[in-house]
Design a protein around this motif. Structure first.
Motif, PDB file in Angstrom:
ATOM      1  N   GLU A  54      30.800  10.240   4.824  1.00 54.74           N
ATOM      2  CA  GLU A  54      29.666  10.837   5.517  1.00 54.74           C
ATOM      3  C   GLU A  54      29.922  12.335   5.673  1.00 54.74           C
ATOM      4  O   GLU A  54      31.005  12.748   6.103  1.00 54.74           O
ATOM      5  N   GLN A  55      28.930  13.148   5.317  1.00 59.27           N
ATOM      6  CA  GLN A  55      29.079  14.595   5.349  1.00 59.27           C
ATOM      7  C   GLN A  55      28.593  15.153   6.677  1.00 59.27           C
ATOM      8  O   GLN A  55      27.487  14.848   7.144  1.00 59.27           O
ATOM      9  N   LEU A  56      29.431  15.990   7.295  1.00 62.96           N
ATOM     10  CA  LEU A  56      29.101  16.579   8.587  1.00 62.96           C
ATOM     11  C   LEU A  56      28.223  17.806   8.401  1.00 62.96           C
ATOM     12  O   LEU A  56      28.297  18.499   7.375  1.00 62.96           O
ATOM     13  N   ASP A  57      27.417  18.074   9.415  1.00 63.52           N
ATOM     14  CA  ASP A  57      26.647  19.306   9.454  1.00 63.52           C
ATOM     15  C   ASP A  57      27.573  20.407   9.976  1.00 63.52           C
ATOM     16  O   ASP A  57      28.068  20.315  11.101  1.00 63.52           O
ATOM     17  N   PRO A  58      27.840  21.452   9.168  1.00 64.19           N
ATOM     18  CA  PRO A  58      28.793  22.486   9.607  1.00 64.19           C
ATOM     19  C   PRO A  58      28.359  23.203  10.885  1.00 64.19           C
ATOM     20  O   PRO A  58      29.208  23.733  11.609  1.00 64.19           O
ATOM     21  N   LYS A  59      27.055  23.212  11.185  1.00 67.59           N
ATOM     22  CA  LYS A  59      26.571  23.906  12.374  1.00 67.59           C
ATOM     23  C   LYS A  59      26.471  22.977  13.588  1.00 67.59           C
ATOM     24  O   LYS A  59      26.342  23.447  14.711  1.00 67.59           O
ATOM     25  N   ASN A  60      26.528  21.659  13.320  1.00 66.60           N
ATOM     26  CA  ASN A  60      26.371  20.706  14.419  1.00 66.60           C
ATOM     27  C   ASN A  60      27.177  19.458  14.109  1.00 66.60           C
ATOM     28  O   ASN A  60      26.703  18.553  13.421  1.00 66.60           O
ATOM     29  N   PRO A  61      28.412  19.374  14.594  1.00 69.67           N
ATOM     30  CA  PRO A  61      29.269  18.213  14.279  1.00 69.67           C
ATOM     31  C   PRO A  61      28.763  16.902  14.866  1.00 69.67           C
ATOM     32  O   PRO A  61      29.313  15.850  14.585  1.00 69.67           O
ATOM     33  N   GLY A  62      27.713  16.950  15.674  1.00 68.97           N
ATOM     34  CA  GLY A  62      27.154  15.727  16.243  1.00 68.97           C
ATOM     35  C   GLY A  62      26.171  15.022  15.332  1.00 68.97           C
ATOM     36  O   GLY A  62      25.626  13.980  15.699  1.00 68.97           O
ATOM     37  N   VAL A  63      25.948  15.579  14.139  1.00 68.60           N
ATOM     38  CA  VAL A  63      25.033  14.953  13.188  1.00 68.60           C
ATOM     39  C   VAL A  63      25.707  14.873  11.827  1.00 68.60           C
ATOM     40  O   VAL A  63      26.676  15.581  11.536  1.00 68.60           O
ATOM     41  N   TYR A  64      25.194  14.005  10.994  1.00 62.56           N
ATOM     42  CA  TYR A  64      25.713  13.839   9.640  1.00 62.56           C
ATOM     43  C   TYR A  64      24.541  13.737   8.668  1.00 62.56           C
ATOM     44  O   TYR A  64      23.376  13.548   9.075  1.00 62.56           O
ATOM     45  N   ARG A  65      24.845  13.845   7.399  1.00 62.72           N
ATOM     46  CA  ARG A  65      23.810  13.904   6.375  1.00 62.72           C
ATOM     47  C   ARG A  65      23.300  12.509   6.023  1.00 62.72           C
ATOM     48  O   ARG A  65      24.072  11.625   5.664  1.00 62.72           O
ATOM     49  N   GLY A  66      22.006  12.311   6.123  1.00 62.87           N
ATOM     50  CA  GLY A  66      21.384  11.064   5.718  1.00 62.87           C
ATOM     51  C   GLY A  66      20.585  11.248   4.447  1.00 62.87           C
ATOM     52  O   GLY A  66      20.455  12.359   3.937  1.00 62.87           O
ATOM     53  N   PRO A  67      20.019  10.178   3.917  1.00 65.08           N
ATOM     54  CA  PRO A  67      19.244  10.282   2.675  1.00 65.08           C
ATOM     55  C   PRO A  67      18.042  11.212   2.788  1.00 65.08           C
ATOM     56  O   PRO A  67      17.645  11.838   1.803  1.00 65.08           O
ATOM     57  N   ASP A  68      17.477  11.298   3.998  1.00 59.86           N
ATOM     58  CA  ASP A  68      16.264  12.096   4.180  1.00 59.86           C
ATOM     59  C   ASP A  68      16.453  13.260   5.147  1.00 59.86           C
ATOM     60  O   ASP A  68      15.481  13.845   5.627  1.00 59.86           O
ATOM     61  N   GLY A  69      17.703  13.606   5.426  1.00 62.95           N
ATOM     62  CA  GLY A  69      17.954  14.703   6.350  1.00 62.95           C
ATOM     63  C   GLY A  69      19.016  14.325   7.377  1.00 62.95           C
ATOM     64  O   GLY A  69      19.590  13.228   7.346  1.00 62.95           O
ATOM     65  N   PRO A  70      19.284  15.247   8.314  1.00 63.79           N
ATOM     66  CA  PRO A  70      20.335  15.013   9.303  1.00 63.79           C
ATOM     67  C   PRO A  70      20.037  13.816  10.203  1.00 63.79           C
ATOM     68  O   PRO A  70      18.889  13.543  10.546  1.00 63.79           O
ATOM     69  N   LEU A  71      21.109  13.103  10.589  1.00 64.56           N
ATOM     70  CA  LEU A  71      21.015  11.966  11.499  1.00 64.56           C
ATOM     71  C   LEU A  71      22.057  12.133  12.600  1.00 64.56           C
ATOM     72  O   LEU A  71      23.183  12.576  12.337  1.00 64.56           O
ATOM     73  N   PRO A  72      21.733  11.762  13.844  1.00 63.33           N
ATOM     74  CA  PRO A  72      22.726  11.862  14.919  1.00 63.33           C
ATOM     75  C   PRO A  72      23.689  10.669  14.885  1.00 63.33           C
ATOM     76  O   PRO A  72      23.305   9.546  14.557  1.00 63.33           O
ATOM     77  N   PHE A  73      24.939  10.932  15.219  1.00 65.73           N
ATOM     78  CA  PHE A  73      25.889   9.841  15.415  1.00 65.73           C
ATOM     79  C   PHE A  73      25.515   9.055  16.672  1.00 65.73           C
ATOM     80  O   PHE A  73      25.061   9.631  17.667  1.00 65.73           O
ATOM     81  N   LYS A  74      25.694   7.745  16.620  1.00 60.21           N
ATOM     82  CA  LYS A  74      25.700   6.962  17.852  1.00 60.21           C
ATOM     83  C   LYS A  74      27.092   7.111  18.447  1.00 60.21           C
ATOM     84  O   LYS A  74      28.093   6.952  17.745  1.00 60.21           O
ATOM     85  N   VAL A  75      27.171   7.407  19.735  1.00 58.74           N
ATOM     86  CA  VAL A  75      28.466   7.705  20.357  1.00 58.74           C
ATOM     87  C   VAL A  75      28.646   6.853  21.607  1.00 58.74           C
ATOM     88  O   VAL A  75      27.698   6.650  22.385  1.00 58.74           O
ATOM     89  N   ARG A  76      29.853   6.337  21.778  1.00 60.20           N
ATOM     90  CA  ARG A  76      30.196   5.671  23.030  1.00 60.20           C
ATOM     91  C   ARG A  76      31.609   6.089  23.431  1.00 60.20           C
ATOM     92  O   ARG A  76      32.435   6.440  22.579  1.00 60.20           O
ATOM     93  N   GLN A  77      31.873   6.075  24.708  1.00 61.66           N
ATOM     94  CA  GLN A  77      33.214   6.423  25.191  1.00 61.66           C
ATOM     95  C   GLN A  77      34.038   5.155  25.391  1.00 61.66           C
ATOM     96  O   GLN A  77      33.527   4.136  25.851  1.00 61.66           O
ATOM     97  N   GLU A  78      35.303   5.231  25.009  1.00 62.54           N
ATOM     98  CA  GLU A  78      36.255   4.149  25.255  1.00 62.54           C
ATOM     99  C   GLU A  78      37.399   4.675  26.108  1.00 62.54           C
ATOM    100  O   GLU A  78      37.831   5.831  25.952  1.00 62.54           O
ATOM    101  N   ILE A  79      37.883   3.853  27.017  1.00 61.78           N
ATOM    102  CA  ILE A  79      39.023   4.207  27.862  1.00 61.78           C
ATOM    103  C   ILE A  79      40.080   3.123  27.711  1.00 61.78           C
ATOM    104  O   ILE A  79      39.801   1.941  27.967  1.00 61.78           O
ATOM    105  N   ILE A  80      41.259   3.510  27.283  1.00 55.31           N
ATOM    106  CA  ILE A  80      42.366   2.557  27.118  1.00 55.31           C
ATOM    107  C   ILE A  80      43.402   2.826  28.198  1.00 55.31           C
ATOM    108  O   ILE A  80      43.974   3.926  28.270  1.00 55.31           O
ATOM    109  N   ASP A  81      43.634   1.851  29.056  1.00 58.39           N
ATOM    110  CA  ASP A  81      44.696   1.955  30.053  1.00 58.39           C
ATOM    111  C   ASP A  81      46.031   1.687  29.384  1.00 58.39           C
ATOM    112  O   ASP A  81      46.165   0.759  28.567  1.00 58.39           O
TER     113      ASP A  81
END
Length: 821
Positions: A352-379
């Motif tokens: 998956e190719q990152l957007d150099p100006k916005n690391p929160g999105v990646y290249r899709g077939p029809d343009g930029p797409l946002p990553f789905k993000v979740r936080q994990e905490i490991i004790d």
């Protein structure tokens, strides 16, 4: 010189210390005795359990198989959960924590890497989503099993398995989704195509596509399933890390928070099984015979626990997996079934190719797409918690931020690697399929239940008392078209729609066979192609050595019985060795022991017998020859040699006496394969004399080829490891029917095996009470119990125990009641 006498005060202090030490010793001994007396290592008698629906009786036979008799399936599965917790509590706790990424809570930062990777895949999240879609009746069965597990753990009292005291932990709560998650972990262990994709990506840094195919050849050499020049594709987009390790550099030490090499479940060559069925035309009795031996990692306690479940609409006996409420491999009173791993390509890596100006999105077939993000905490025990973000693309979780090897291969400023994997689909209901299989009244109902199996995909070979034998490949795999696209052999470009999956192969187009004209069926992880779908399920099948040998032995006799089936399961002729024998026997060495070694191995025919000297000399030579040819790949060889055995490319290259791979690039002259074989023999003899002494008569295969069943996590701890691990001299090699994969560079002793037949079963459909089983440890998970290891020597010698629904003798009994009688 006279030594001064201690003063009265010092004498008093010494005396006090002596008495204090004696008291501490006595208390320790008393505590140890109290523990051994209190530990419920052989559950028997009567237990009151208010959460149980109705009374259940459990009788243990002489093989320590529990026979659960209940008035309904719900209580039968409650009892199974109770027994799993009673007998395998620590194993289940480790399984629960592994599948939810929570090992570090009790084991510390050493397990942080695997926790992070499992959290990144989202195994427990996927299990929860899948469980939500299960039928209500199935949910109730899973809940009843979980209730049984929790009741079993509660009844252990204070005298828990010693592992809990060593780790300072207690059994956690078992939920129905833990069972679903453990099924996903089994699918992960039996999968691993993405590892090979990653290897081809790594190799493409240094090799052409043609050379990559020489190192990782197609199942049919010269006919790969994809003709794309993937190395050029990667070079054109400049995907690689701009500062890669040189080929002659060793792998750098990786941070504890990143998954190091070979720590990911799955991805090992030879993870598979054997099974075969003969119909009455080929048997003495005139009824079918069925054999199965799944090849999984050896562990102590064993991965399997044999049990018999009986209730209205349920009568099944066989091997269960602690954590899953079903008999996975076994029989009813009318039919028997067996599994081998199909090994389909159900995992694809996407670049998956990152957007150099916005690391929160990646290249899709029809343009930029946002990553789905979740936080994990490991004790983490003894450390601050680790907080991190998990990203997902439209294909699946991004693994290159939690797996250092993937991260090392690519330019992470511009790209990430995401994983698409069938098992994570919300539609996956494989545990429900197992429960339906257990309740099937006949073979046709059993086949219908197989339609629910999703992952891992299995080759199911079956036989019934009516004389039928059948094969059905069951599971889900993406549709692929031969020679179109990459066919899953290497990572695809995530923004190119052509590489997206186009649905799954319909169940009716999966390989199957019913009562074939040949009168036999066999699978051993070889290529499987359906008669109505020419597109293979993967491009990375195993070598067909075990399958070819099984077929050879089936055809060697006009009729078979249980004894000939035992002989087949014990067979140790390696068809992975025979193509190399001519070169091996022609090799010349200047080593002082060469003449004696040659005499002892002159008649070696590839049979890996435990008392064979030739087997050890050959395997040491083949090991050194593999290193001679492929160690020029540097860390890409050393990190993979062991998980991959390199035998297939070795066999292909020595067919050309002047193969460029046989030339040593570190010398000025041009060497051929004969030269490489000679050097390998020199090194092999030096290695064997160092490891086993200077008398080649002592170089027996069984002295080197040791089957080691490792305990998690105590296997590596001095003294404790030797107490908890099991070890037996063992025949066979990575390619024989009686398989014993070599560890090679993954262990100090390259000839030991940690992956072999984790279970052997034999079924005679003329009298199913004559069925047999064995595995490499014992029914108990309590290390102090003799049943922890009682099968170990029997297994190594290919001996068996009865698998009977109606045993003649009962050794003890356990009653689960809802109230005092």
């Amino acid at each position: 010189m006279k030594i001064p006498t201690p003063s009265l005060g010092l004498k008093t202090v010494f005396k006090g210390f002596f008495w204090l030490g004696s008291i501490v010793l006595m208390l320790t001994i008393a505590a140890g005795i109290a523990y051994l007396v209190s530990a419920q290592t052989n559950p028997s008698g009567k237990r009151i359990i208010k959460t149980l629906g109705d009374a259940v009786t459990i009788s243990f036979d002489e093989s320590d198989i529990p026979h659960i008799q209940a008035k309904n399936s719900t209580d039968a599965l409650f009892a199974l959960g109770y027994l799993h917790a009673s007998e395998r509590s620590w194993q289940m706790e480790i399984n629960r924590r592994l599948s939810s990424g929570r090992l570090s809570e009790i084991l510390g930062k050493e397990t942080l890497a695997i926790d992070r990777f499992i959290r990144t895949l989202g195994i427990k999240h996927a299990a929860e989503k899948q469980f939500d879609r299960y039928p209500i009746a199935t949910k109730r069965l899973l809940q009843s099993y979980a209730d049984g597990v929790n009741a079993g753990n509660a009844h252990l009292g204070w005298a828990l398995p010693v592992e809990y005291f060593l780790s300072g932990s207690k059994p956690g709560h078992w939920s129905p989704t833990d069972s679903v998650a453990w099924m996903l972990m089994m699918a992960l262990d039996l999968g691993g195509n993405w590892h090979k994709e990653l290897q081809r990506l790594e190799l493409s840094q240094f090799l052409t596509t043609k050379q990559v195919w020489e190192v990782m050849p197609a199942y049919t050499p010269g006919e790969p399933v994809s003709h794309l020049d993937f190395a050029k594709i990667y070079q054109d987009i400049n995907v690689f890390n701009p500062n890669p390790l040189a080929r002659d550099q060793k792998s750098k030490n990786l941070p504890a928070t990143e998954l190091a090499i070979n720590e990911v479940p799955g991805g090992k060559d030879g993870v598979g099984s054997n099974n075969w069925a003969l119909n009455g035309k080929l048997t003495v009795s005139g009824k079918p015979l069925l054999a199965n031996d799944p090849h999984l990692g050896l562990s102590a306690p064993a991965i399997w626990y044999v049990a018999h479940l009986e209730a209205p609409g349920l009568n099944v006996i066989g091997a269960t997996l602690p954590g899953i409420p079903a008999v996975v491999l076994g029989r009813t009173d009318k039919f028997a079934w067996s599994f081998t791993n199909t090994g389909p390509d159900v995992q694809d890596l996407y670049i998956e190719q990152l957007d150099p100006k916005n690391p929160g999105v990646y290249r899709g077939p029809d343009g930029p797409l946002p990553f789905k993000v979740r936080q994990e905490i490991i004790d983490i025990k003894g450390e601050a918690p680790l907080r991190f973000l998990v990203k997902e693309t439209r294909h699946g979780p991004v693994i290159s931020e939690s797996y250092a090897r993937a991260r090392r291969a690519i330019d992470t400023d511009r790209f990430v690697l995401a994983l698409r994997w069938t098992a994570l689909d919300t539609e996956n209901q494989s545990v429900a399929g197992l429960l339906d299989m257990n309740h099937a009244k006949d073979l046709e109902a059993f086949k219908r239940a197989l339609r629910k199996n999703y992952a891992p995909m299995q080759n199911v070979v079956m036989a019934d008392t009516d004389g039928n034998i059948s094969l059905q490949t069951a599971g889900v795999a993406p549709k692929r078209t031969l020679h179109q696209g990459l066919y899953g052999v290497a990572p695809a470009l995530g923004w190119e729609r052509q590489y997206d999956w186009a649905g799954y192969v319909p169940f009716d187009q999966l390989p199957n066979s019913n009562n074939p004209d040949a009168h036999w069926i066999a699978t051993a992880n070889q290529k499987m192609v359906s008669s109505n779908d020419p597109n293979p399920l993967t491009g990375d099948w195993d070598l067909p050595t075990r399958y070819d040998r099984i077929v050879e032995l089936i055809k060697s006799k006009p009729e078979h019985d249980l004894n000939s089936m035992k002989t087949m399961q014990a067979d140790t002729l390696s068809l992975g060795a025979t193509p190399l024998l001519e070169l091996f026997k022609s090799a010349q060495s200047k080593h002082p022991l060469a003449q004696q070694a040659n005499e002892l191995s002159r008649n070696f025919d590839g049979d890996m017998k435990i008392d064979s000297t030739g087997a050890l000399i050959f395997n040491a030579w083949a090991d050194q020859l593999s290193r001679q040819l492929f160690s020029r790949l540097g860390y890409l060889f050393t990190e993979n040699y062991g998980t991959r055995n390199f035998r297939h490319p070795l066999i292909l290259q020595i067919q050309n006496p002047n193969s460029p791979w046989c030339n040593d690039p570190q010398t000025e002259q041009i060497e051929n394969c004969t030269d490489a074989a000679n050097v390998a023999l020199d090194k092999a003899l030096e290695q064997l004399s160092t490891q086993f002494g200077n008398n080649p008569k002592n170089w027996l295969w069984g002295n080197a080829h040791i089957a080691v069943s490792e305990h998690r996590p105590l296997s590596k701890i001095p003294l404790l490891g030797s107490l908890f691990n099991l070890a037996q001299p063992f025949p066979g090699d990575s390619f024989s029917i009686n398989v014993g994969r070599l560890e090679l560079l993954r262990a100090k002793n390259p000839f030991e095996t940690k992956q072999a037949a984790s279970l052997r079963t034999l079924y005679d459909l003329s009298d199913l009470e004559q069925s047999l089983f064995i595995y490499q440890a014992g029914q108990s998970g309590w290390v102090q119990n003799k049943l922890y290891r009682n099968m170990s020597a029997l297994w190594a010698r290919n001996e068996y125990l009865p698998l009977q629904m109606k045993p003649q003798k009962i050794s003890r009994q356990l009653e689960l009641n809802i109230k005092e009688k």
